[in-house]
Design a protein around this motif. Structure first.
Motif, PDB file in Angstrom:
ATOM      1  N   ALA A  99       0.825  -1.200   0.000  1.00  0.00           N
ATOM      2  CA  ALA A  99       0.000   0.000   0.000  1.00  0.00           C
ATOM      3  C   ALA A  99       0.858   1.248   0.000  1.00  0.00           C
ATOM      4  O   ALA A  99       1.906   1.293   0.636  1.00  0.00           O
ATOM      5  N   THR A 100       0.393   2.267  -0.714  1.00  0.00           N
ATOM      6  CA  THR A 100       1.041   3.574  -0.686  1.00  0.00           C
ATOM      7  C   THR A 100       0.049   4.572  -0.098  1.00  0.00           C
ATOM      8  O   THR A 100      -1.152   4.333  -0.078  1.00  0.00           O
ATOM      9  N   GLY A 101       0.569   5.672   0.398  1.00  0.00           N
ATOM     10  CA  GLY A 101      -0.300   6.716   0.924  1.00  0.00           C
ATOM     11  C   GLY A 101      -0.712   6.525   2.368  1.00  0.00           C
ATOM     12  O   GLY A 101      -1.483   7.313   2.895  1.00  0.00           O
ATOM     13  N   LEU A 102      -0.250   5.461   3.009  1.00  0.00           N
ATOM     14  CA  LEU A 102      -0.589   5.229   4.417  1.00  0.00           C
ATOM     15  C   LEU A 102       0.586   5.492   5.334  1.00  0.00           C
ATOM     16  O   LEU A 102       0.501   5.268   6.537  1.00  0.00           O
ATOM     17  N   THR A 103       1.703   5.946   4.800  1.00  0.00           N
ATOM     18  CA  THR A 103       2.904   6.068   5.610  1.00  0.00           C
ATOM     19  C   THR A 103       2.844   7.218   6.612  1.00  0.00           C
ATOM     20  O   THR A 103       3.726   7.339   7.444  1.00  0.00           O
ATOM     21  N   ARG A 104       1.822   8.044   6.538  1.00  0.00           N
ATOM     22  CA  ARG A 104       1.644   9.057   7.588  1.00  0.00           C
ATOM     23  C   ARG A 104       1.234   8.383   8.891  1.00  0.00           C
ATOM     24  O   ARG A 104       1.294   8.969   9.954  1.00  0.00           O
ATOM     25  N   ARG A 105       0.802   7.152   8.787  1.00  0.00           N
ATOM     26  CA  ARG A 105       0.417   6.387   9.972  1.00  0.00           C
ATOM     27  C   ARG A 105       1.581   5.495  10.385  1.00  0.00           C
ATOM     28  O   ARG A 105       2.290   4.962   9.549  1.00  0.00           O
ATOM     29  N   ASP A 106       1.740   5.310  11.669  1.00  0.00           N
ATOM     30  CA  ASP A 106       2.733   4.372  12.175  1.00  0.00           C
ATOM     31  C   ASP A 106       2.211   2.963  11.861  1.00  0.00           C
ATOM     32  O   ASP A 106       1.095   2.618  12.248  1.00  0.00           O
ATOM     33  N   PRO A 107       2.999   2.145  11.171  1.00  0.00           N
ATOM     34  CA  PRO A 107       2.518   0.802  10.829  1.00  0.00           C
ATOM     35  C   PRO A 107       2.055   0.005  12.046  1.00  0.00           C
ATOM     36  O   PRO A 107       1.103  -0.779  11.950  1.00  0.00           O
ATOM     37  N   VAL A 108       2.688   0.207  13.192  1.00  0.00           N
ATOM     38  CA  VAL A 108       2.286  -0.507  14.407  1.00  0.00           C
ATOM     39  C   VAL A 108       0.841  -0.164  14.773  1.00  0.00           C
ATOM     40  O   VAL A 108       0.094  -1.018  15.236  1.00  0.00           O
ATOM     41  N   HIS A 109       0.424   1.072  14.541  1.00  0.00           N
ATOM     42  CA  HIS A 109      -0.940   1.479  14.873  1.00  0.00           C
ATOM     43  C   HIS A 109      -1.982   0.890  13.928  1.00  0.00           C
ATOM     44  O   HIS A 109      -3.173   0.895  14.253  1.00  0.00           O
ATOM     45  N   LEU A 110      -1.565   0.392  12.773  1.00  0.00           N
ATOM     46  CA  LEU A 110      -2.498  -0.260  11.857  1.00  0.00           C
ATOM     47  C   LEU A 110      -2.849  -1.676  12.320  1.00  0.00           C
ATOM     48  O   LEU A 110      -3.943  -2.169  12.034  1.00  0.00           O
ATOM     49  N   MET A 111      -1.917  -2.322  13.026  1.00  0.00           N
ATOM     50  CA  MET A 111      -2.145  -3.702  13.446  1.00  0.00           C
ATOM     51  C   MET A 111      -3.352  -3.793  14.374  1.00  0.00           C
ATOM     52  O   MET A 111      -3.533  -2.974  15.260  1.00  0.00           O
ATOM     53  N   GLY A 112      -4.176  -4.787  14.105  1.00  0.00           N
ATOM     54  CA  GLY A 112      -5.375  -5.000  14.904  1.00  0.00           C
ATOM     55  C   GLY A 112      -6.580  -4.226  14.428  1.00  0.00           C
ATOM     56  O   GLY A 112      -7.666  -4.366  14.987  1.00  0.00           O
ATOM     57  N   GLN A 113      -6.420  -3.418  13.391  1.00  0.00           N
ATOM     58  CA  GLN A 113      -7.526  -2.607  12.884  1.00  0.00           C
ATOM     59  C   GLN A 113      -8.399  -3.415  11.925  1.00  0.00           C
ATOM     60  O   GLN A 113      -7.886  -4.138  11.072  1.00  0.00           O
ATOM     61  N   PRO A 114      -9.711  -3.278  12.023  1.00  0.00           N
ATOM     62  CA  PRO A 114     -10.575  -3.870  11.003  1.00  0.00           C
ATOM     63  C   PRO A 114     -10.468  -3.030   9.731  1.00  0.00           C
ATOM     64  O   PRO A 114     -10.160  -1.832   9.784  1.00  0.00           O
ATOM     65  N   CYS A 115     -10.705  -3.660   8.605  1.00  0.00           N
ATOM     66  CA  CYS A 115     -10.677  -2.946   7.333  1.00  0.00           C
ATOM     67  C   CYS A 115     -11.502  -3.724   6.323  1.00  0.00           C
ATOM     68  O   CYS A 115     -11.978  -4.823   6.598  1.00  0.00           O
ATOM     69  N   ASP A 116     -11.682  -3.133   5.171  1.00  0.00           N
ATOM     70  CA  ASP A 116     -12.259  -3.832   4.033  1.00  0.00           C
ATOM     71  C   ASP A 116     -11.160  -4.024   3.012  1.00  0.00           C
ATOM     72  O   ASP A 116     -10.381  -3.103   2.749  1.00  0.00           O
ATOM     73  N   LEU A 117     -11.078  -5.213   2.454  1.00  0.00           N
ATOM     74  CA  LEU A 117     -10.185  -5.481   1.346  1.00  0.00           C
ATOM     75  C   LEU A 117     -11.069  -5.452   0.104  1.00  0.00           C
ATOM     76  O   LEU A 117     -11.950  -6.299  -0.064  1.00  0.00           O
ATOM     77  N   VAL A 118     -10.871  -4.457  -0.725  1.00  0.00           N
ATOM     78  CA  VAL A 118     -11.698  -4.268  -1.913  1.00  0.00           C
ATOM     79  C   VAL A 118     -10.885  -4.677  -3.129  1.00  0.00           C
ATOM     80  O   VAL A 118      -9.784  -4.164  -3.348  1.00  0.00           O
ATOM     81  N   VAL A 119     -11.419  -5.604  -3.916  1.00  0.00           N
ATOM     82  CA  VAL A 119     -10.742  -6.064  -5.122  1.00  0.00           C
ATOM     83  C   VAL A 119     -11.551  -5.578  -6.322  1.00  0.00           C
ATOM     84  O   VAL A 119     -12.743  -5.874  -6.443  1.00  0.00           O
ATOM     85  N   THR A 120     -10.892  -4.799  -7.189  1.00  0.00           N
ATOM     86  CA  THR A 120     -11.529  -4.270  -8.393  1.00  0.00           C
ATOM     87  C   THR A 120     -10.638  -4.595  -9.579  1.00  0.00           C
ATOM     88  O   THR A 120      -9.459  -4.241  -9.576  1.00  0.00           O
ATOM     89  N   ASP A 121     -11.191  -5.283 -10.567  1.00  0.00           N
ATOM     90  CA  ASP A 121     -10.408  -5.700 -11.733  1.00  0.00           C
ATOM     91  C   ASP A 121      -9.158  -6.453 -11.315  1.00  0.00           C
ATOM     92  O   ASP A 121      -8.095  -6.311 -11.903  1.00  0.00           O
ATOM     93  N   GLY A 122      -9.263  -7.237 -10.250  1.00  0.00           N
ATOM     94  CA  GLY A 122      -8.159  -8.043  -9.770  1.00  0.00           C
ATOM     95  C   GLY A 122      -7.160  -7.306  -8.899  1.00  0.00           C
ATOM     96  O   GLY A 122      -6.228  -7.910  -8.372  1.00  0.00           O
ATOM     97  N   ALA A 123      -7.311  -5.988  -8.755  1.00  0.00           N
ATOM     98  CA  ALA A 123      -6.369  -5.188  -7.970  1.00  0.00           C
ATOM     99  C   ALA A 123      -6.940  -4.934  -6.572  1.00  0.00           C
ATOM    100  O   ALA A 123      -8.030  -4.379  -6.449  1.00  0.00           O
ATOM    101  N   PRO A 124      -6.206  -5.328  -5.522  1.00  0.00           N
ATOM    102  CA  PRO A 124      -6.701  -5.110  -4.157  1.00  0.00           C
ATOM    103  C   PRO A 124      -6.358  -3.720  -3.630  1.00  0.00           C
ATOM    104  O   PRO A 124      -5.362  -3.113  -4.025  1.00  0.00           O
ATOM    105  N   ARG A 125      -7.208  -3.244  -2.736  1.00  0.00           N
ATOM    106  CA  ARG A 125      -6.905  -2.023  -1.982  1.00  0.00           C
ATOM    107  C   ARG A 125      -7.549  -2.165  -0.614  1.00  0.00           C
ATOM    108  O   ARG A 125      -8.538  -2.888  -0.444  1.00  0.00           O
ATOM    109  N   ILE A 126      -6.966  -1.493   0.356  1.00  0.00           N
ATOM    110  CA  ILE A 126      -7.463  -1.549   1.725  1.00  0.00           C
ATOM    111  C   ILE A 126      -8.194  -0.257   2.043  1.00  0.00           C
ATOM    112  O   ILE A 126      -7.719   0.825   1.756  1.00  0.00           O
ATOM    113  N   VAL A 127      -9.378  -0.412   2.637  1.00  0.00           N
ATOM    114  CA  VAL A 127     -10.165   0.731   3.074  1.00  0.00           C
ATOM    115  C   VAL A 127     -10.297   0.630   4.588  1.00  0.00           C
ATOM    116  O   VAL A 127     -10.812  -0.347   5.109  1.00  0.00           O
ATOM    117  N   LEU A 128      -9.763   1.658   5.277  1.00  0.00           N
ATOM    118  CA  LEU A 128      -9.828   1.671   6.744  1.00  0.00           C
ATOM    119  C   LEU A 128     -11.113   2.297   7.221  1.00  0.00           C
ATOM    120  O   LEU A 128     -11.684   3.134   6.605  1.00  0.00           O
TER     121      LEU A 128
END
Length: 76
Positions: free
Chosen positions: A47-76
């Motif tokens: 993922a790009t564009g999430l580096t303003r967040r500390d990766p440690v703070h992402l752990m344990g977070q619920p999210c949606d994994l959205v796949v469009t045309d075979g390409a995944p993206r994470i929605v927090l």
């Protein structure tokens, strides 16, 4: 662009298991699907564009994994 995606297009409820910065502005994020036919499967997404967040703070977070045309993206 074509991708060989292990998941069909759609939205999947997921949980962030691990996250780490692997390059400048690029995170490697491990997510596990929490419901449906793929429940319990682990996927790694770059993922790009999430580096303003500390990766440690992402752990344990619920999210949606959205796949469009075979390409995944994470929605927090």
């Amino acid at each position: 662009m074509q991708f060989d995606a292990p998941l069909s297009d759609g939205t999947y409820s997921a949980f962030i298991v691990d996250a780490e910065e692997v390059e400048n502005d690029v995170l490697s994020i491990d997510v596990t699907i929490t419901s449906g036919a793929h429940r319990g499967e682990l996927f790694t997404v770059r993922a790009t564009g999430l580096t303003r967040r500390d990766p440690v703070h992402l752990m344990g977070q619920p999210c949606d994994l959205v796949v469009t045309d075979g390409a995944p993206r994470i929605v927090l």
